[in-house]
Design a protein around this motif. Structure first.
Motif, PDB file in Angstrom:
ATOM      1  N   ARG A  41       0.836  -1.196   0.010  1.00 40.59           N
ATOM      2  CA  ARG A  41      -0.010   0.089  -0.188  1.00 40.59           C
ATOM      3  C   ARG A  41       0.944   1.261   0.039  1.00 40.59           C
ATOM      4  O   ARG A  41       1.789   1.220   0.834  1.00 40.59           O
ATOM      5  N   GLU A  46      -4.758   2.697  -2.311  1.00 41.92           N
ATOM      6  CA  GLU A  46      -3.942   2.523  -3.444  1.00 41.92           C
ATOM      7  C   GLU A  46      -2.916   1.712  -2.895  1.00 41.92           C
ATOM      8  O   GLU A  46      -2.138   1.523  -1.910  1.00 41.92           O
ATOM      9  N   VAL A  48       0.473  -0.413  -4.776  1.00 41.76           N
ATOM     10  CA  VAL A  48       1.330  -0.443  -6.089  1.00 41.76           C
ATOM     11  C   VAL A  48       2.375  -1.409  -5.676  1.00 41.76           C
ATOM     12  O   VAL A  48       2.613  -2.231  -4.779  1.00 41.76           O
TER      13      VAL A  48
END
Length: 960
Positions: A41, A46, A48
């Motif tokens: 996170r 989000e 990634v």
């Protein structure tokens, strides 16, 4: 060992700052080595995936993160009540709330001064923060890696692959064992350890391809300098050209000592430089705000040392609570300042004969044992003088994220150029952030097939299957075997230095077993045994297995001791359960030292009857000799201070046996009471008895504990002498085992409970060994002594000060104060009760001593995370400040313990408070050594340690 069913070789760089993973198919090529993008996170909404996973955890409050912390997956050991996140988001959250950030777990994993399996991180965090151990934190990063790999390779789970896990070359055997344990906790039962500098050099070798021989044609000695987030690793590799222009022969000849110097220290140095801008001249920030400043400096440092860096960065510290923005402060950090402070602070100019400073510098702050001298240049100069044998390196490979800074590269090469008198060649490292992970994968690939039979054991090429490309198949392996020699500590001649017996010479290859057939030892089964080991990294003189040498000069490093209680055969008397053994040592294929005892029968070692001796990795230990060698290995007498252990111990045990032996002997009550004076006549004053002798006497008393109840005199003498010999309950290896044995006596209680003098010795005994008791045991003792104190207070009231039937009130009070392992809130309640007692005219003068110990900044034995927080201790300090210290010296010494400076901001009182204490101390004529304890970080002298502990410490045992 490589897994036969593995489809991939996976290299894992479990770094202090970042974790990186690289892999290659077992039948792949150099071009197939790839980095694993690790999902993590970056914000609440989000996820990634990137190669660098920050090696940090954020221990959130329940409900703080919602369900976001469960994605992409929860950390190992997390629960709904203690959410935590790992990686980028954890780092961002921790920058704002540093008191919840677990960082530098790898450094803590190598810190022998704490219990690395205890929940102590985040260091200095309050009780509202869920804590984890360095071991558990490291395991959680590896578990995150395993989850990421298994998601990307569902048909080839990581637990079934050939995994190479890197460690600093300077990691001792305890830290290596804990690294393997962390891997097992993460679900990776079979991993190979590889030293990080070797991995980085393997990556460079791989990148050269067919040009490798030409690239190293003019190199004879390569220096690898690996500066990571938490450590500086130094390694020398000798290059010998092969005949006929073939591949060179590579031999690792030396590794440096463990240096806890790296990017973390640079962040601390920048924070110290900027602190005055936020706190004011001469002032210090509170621990939480200073930790926030360190995190901000880390981010700014990375920005200002990167390519195309800006001229300056603005650093802002937010306020707290409702004043989050109103109390925000800012300062500017320039690129020139970073280069000046980092380069001149860590790589200052130094001559080749420079030596590191011994005095502790300013880079203390979070409990880690950073070296006294932060100048890597001086450590490097000393390393080269010790190991290069006069031939300075002509080639250098630099690895680690700090070498993104051109100024650091330039300064280091200038130093080497100046020392050599000629330019040093710098090998190009295109990716210092992940070279270690790539090199680990390349190294593991070379282990997939046995080496050619005709190759030299120390310089064989990395073999592979017939389909392997030339670049992998012909890449030379870095030989050299064990980086250190390993030694068993033995007694030395009287008045001389101790001696050591070589178990494993430097350069011994992995898998080679060495048996010390010419040295035999007498080993008692069913009793505590331990071996104290040393490592020696210097090149000269070259040792041989079985060689005995004096432990003198530099380069000796004490390892965690090897300890065990080996089982005795059933139905066999303990006194007869003694066997003759030989020691066997080897450097295992996974990169750890293994020591076994092999039983000798009829002069022949029996491999079927052997015992593996594990390392103690739970905490710091003292050094002492504990195993008796048989006649052919014991030509040396005891070292200075330990001679009585070898020459007078049998006579001492005979005196004990006369009083407490199996057969009741004709002894009078006076004979019983004279046991201690008789021992002192034989051994000297008991204050001089060394730690090894004390524990040997205690073991004799413990074996005869059943006879302690013969008379009230027997019981008093046994408790008094046994407590003295076991004090303070920690410090010698296998003290934990001794405490387990003696705790079994607690439930039985006193045999002569009607005698108040026996109750006094009972309380004194448990005070003396209290440091060895765990929290549950201390709580049990605390409840009992608190109840006895209440009865004593009631009896004193009813009898107008008459004697207590439960023994000495003062000794009960001192025992109460010795409960360091219980939660600090209990000690706070005890202290408040004691403050109330001080209002009475008949208050004991020992009460101030007890309060001082309850709220002391430095535990005498327990882990520092159990210390009462500064804000809770303030109440007790205020009470001492209200006293007249000219008349109440005990109150002043209590204030000294509460205001003592440790260098750890999480424990130290605010500067203004310590200044107030110092002013009052000067006005009261305090001793200079007491002033020094409050004013700076110093060690208590023996007299003050005695005053703090309530007894002297055994000679050779030093508590902080």
């Amino acid at each position: 060992m490589p897994s036969a069913s593995a489809a991939f070789v996976v290299g894992i760089d479990l770094g202090t700052s970042h974790t990186v993973v690289a892999s290659v198919p077992v039948r792949g090529t150099a071009a197939d080595i790839a980095l694993l993008n690790l999902p993590q996170r970056s914000a609440a909404g989000e996820v990634v995936a990137q190669p660098l996973l920050p090696s940090v955890r954020y221990q959130a409050t329940p409900g703080e993160l919602g369900e976001a912390w469960l994605q992409p997956w929860p950390p190992q050991g997390a629960s709904d009540t203690a959410p935590a996140v790992i990686g980028r988001w954890a780092r961002e959250l921790g920058a704002a709330v540093p008191g919840r950030l677990v960082a530098s777990a790898k450094s803590w994993l190598s810190h022998t001064g704490v219990d690395r399996t205890a929940p102590i991180l985040p260091w200095g965090a309050g009780d509202e923060v869920a804590k984890v151990s360095p071991l558990a934190a490291s395991a959680s990063y590896l578990a995150h890696v395993r989850a990421a790999w298994d998601q990307a390779h569902p048909q080839a789970p990581l637990a079934q692959q050939s995994v190479v896990l890197t460690v600093p070359a300077s990691f001792d055997e305890g830290a290596r064992a804990l690294t393997l344990e962390a891997a097992q906790l993460a679900g990776l039962p079979q991993v190979q350890l590889l030293e990080e500098p070797k991995a980085a050099f393997h990556d460079w070798l791989l990148l050269q391809g067919p040009q490798l021989a030409a690239q190293l044609a003019d190199s004879r000695l390569v220096l690898v300098v690996d500066v990571g987030g938490g450590t500086t690793d130094l390694t020398l590799i000798r290059v010998d050209p092969a005949a006929g222009g073939g591949l060179p022969l590579l031999t690792r000849t030396a590794v440096g000592e463990h240096l806890m110097l790296g990017g973390d220290n640079m962040d601390l140095a920048l924070a110290h430089q900027l602190e005055a801008a936020f706190a004011g001249a001469g002032q210090r920030l509170p621990a939480q705000r200073f930790a926030q400043l360190v995190q901000r400096c880390r981010v700014a440092k990375e920005q200002l040392l990167a390519a195309g860096a800006p001229e300056q960065v603005r650093i802002t510290l937010l306020g707290g609570g409702s004043q989050l923005l109103a109390q925000a402060q800012s300062a500017t950090l320039t690129r020139a300042q970073v280069q000046q402070w980092v380069v001149e602070g860590f790589l200052p100019p130094a001559p080749i004969d420079a030596v590191p400073a011994r005095r502790q510098g300013a880079l203390r702050g979070f409990g880690l044992p950073y070296p006294a001298d932060a100048a890597i240049s001086r450590h490097l100069a000393q390393f080269l003088r010790q190991h290069a044998d006069g031939a300075l390196p002509d080639t250098v490979l630099l690895n680690g994220g700090v070498f993104h800074a051109h100024a650091l590269v330039q300064r280091l090469t200038q130093l080497l150029d100046g020392w050599r008198g000629h330019p040093v060649r710098v090998l190009h490292n295109p990716h210092p952030d992940w070279a270690v992970a790539r090199g680990a994968a390349a190294y593991g690939l070379g282990l997939q097939a046995p080496p050619p039979a005709q190759a030299s054991a120390s310089n064989q090429p990395l073999a592979h299957s017939q389909s392997a490309p030339v670049a992998i198949k012909t890449m030379p392996r870095i030989g050299g075997g064990s980086a250190r020699s390993y030694w068993l500590l033995l007694p030395g001649p009287a008045g001389a230095a101790p001696q050591a017996l070589c178990l494993l010479p430097k350069g011994t290859e992995e898998g080679v077993r060495l048996v010390l057939s010419g040295r035999r030892f007498a080993l008692k089964l069913g009793q505590a045994v331990r071996f104290n080991l040393l490592a020696h990294s210097h090149s000269q003189p070259v040792a041989q297995a079985g060689q005995i040498t004096a432990v003198t000069g530099e380069g000796w490093v004490e390892l965690p001791p090897i300890a065990a209680v080996l089982p005795a055969p059933e139905g066999r008397a303990q006194a007869q359960a003694q066997v003759e053994v030989q020691l066997q040592a080897r450097m295992t294929e996974v990169g750890t030292l293994e020591v076994r005892c092999l039983r000798v029968q009829d002069g022949v070692a029996d491999a079927a009857q052997s015992w593996l001796l594990p390392f103690n990795t739970r905490g710091a230990v003292a050094s002492l000799e504990t195993i008796a060698a048989s006649a052919d290995a014991a030509s040396a007498e005891g070292p200075k201070g330990l001679k009585p252990l070898a020459t007078q111990l049998p006579a001492s045990v005979a005196l004990i046996d006369r009083i407490f032996g199996t057969q009741a002997q004709d002894v009078s009550a006076k004979d019983v009471r004279q046991l201690r004076p008789a021992l002192e006549k034989l051994l000297g004053p008991r204050d001089s008895w060394e730690l090894g002798l004390l524990r040997a006497l205690f073991d004799a008393l413990l074996a005869r504990a059943k006879r302690r109840r013969r008379t009230a005199d027997h019981e008093r003498v046994w408790l008094n002498l046994a407590g003295w010999c076991l004090r303070p309950g920690v410090g010698a290896e296998l003290d934990a085992w001794r405490i387990t044995q003696v705790w079994g006596l607690y439930a039985a209680g006193l045999g002569h409970a009607r005698d108040p003098a026996n109750w006094t010795e009972w309380w004194v005994f448990w005070r003396r060994v209290a440091a060895g008791l765990d929290e549950a045991q201390q709580m049990q003792v605390l409840e009992a002594v608190a109840a006895a104190m209440q009865k004593t207070v009631q009896q004193a009231t009813q009898r107008n000060g008459g004697k207590s039937s439960h023994g000495s009130y003062d000794d009960m009070l001192r025992l109460l104060a010795a409960m360091e392992a219980v939660p600090w809130q209990y000690r706070q309640e005890m202290g408040q009760w004691m403050l109330q007692r001080l209002q009475r005219p008949d208050a004991s003068p020992q009460t101030w001593w007890a309060i001082g110990r309850l709220a002391a900044r430095q535990s005498l034995a327990a882990n520092a995370h159990l210390v009462m927080p500064p804000e809770a201790a303030q109440e007790f300090l205020d009470a001492t400040l209200a006293q007249d210290w000219r008349k109440q010296e005990t109150a002043m010494f209590a204030a000294v313990q509460m205001a003592r400076m440790t260098g750890d901001r999480a424990r130290d009182l605010p500067d203004a408070v310590r200044a107030q204490v110092l002013d009052k101390m000067r006005g009261a004529g305090a001793p200079a050594r007491w002033l020094a304890l409050v004013d700076s970080v110093v060690t208590m002298d023996a007299e003050d340690q005695r005053r703090s502990l309530g007894d002297s410490l055994p000679p050779g045992l030093v508590l902080l």
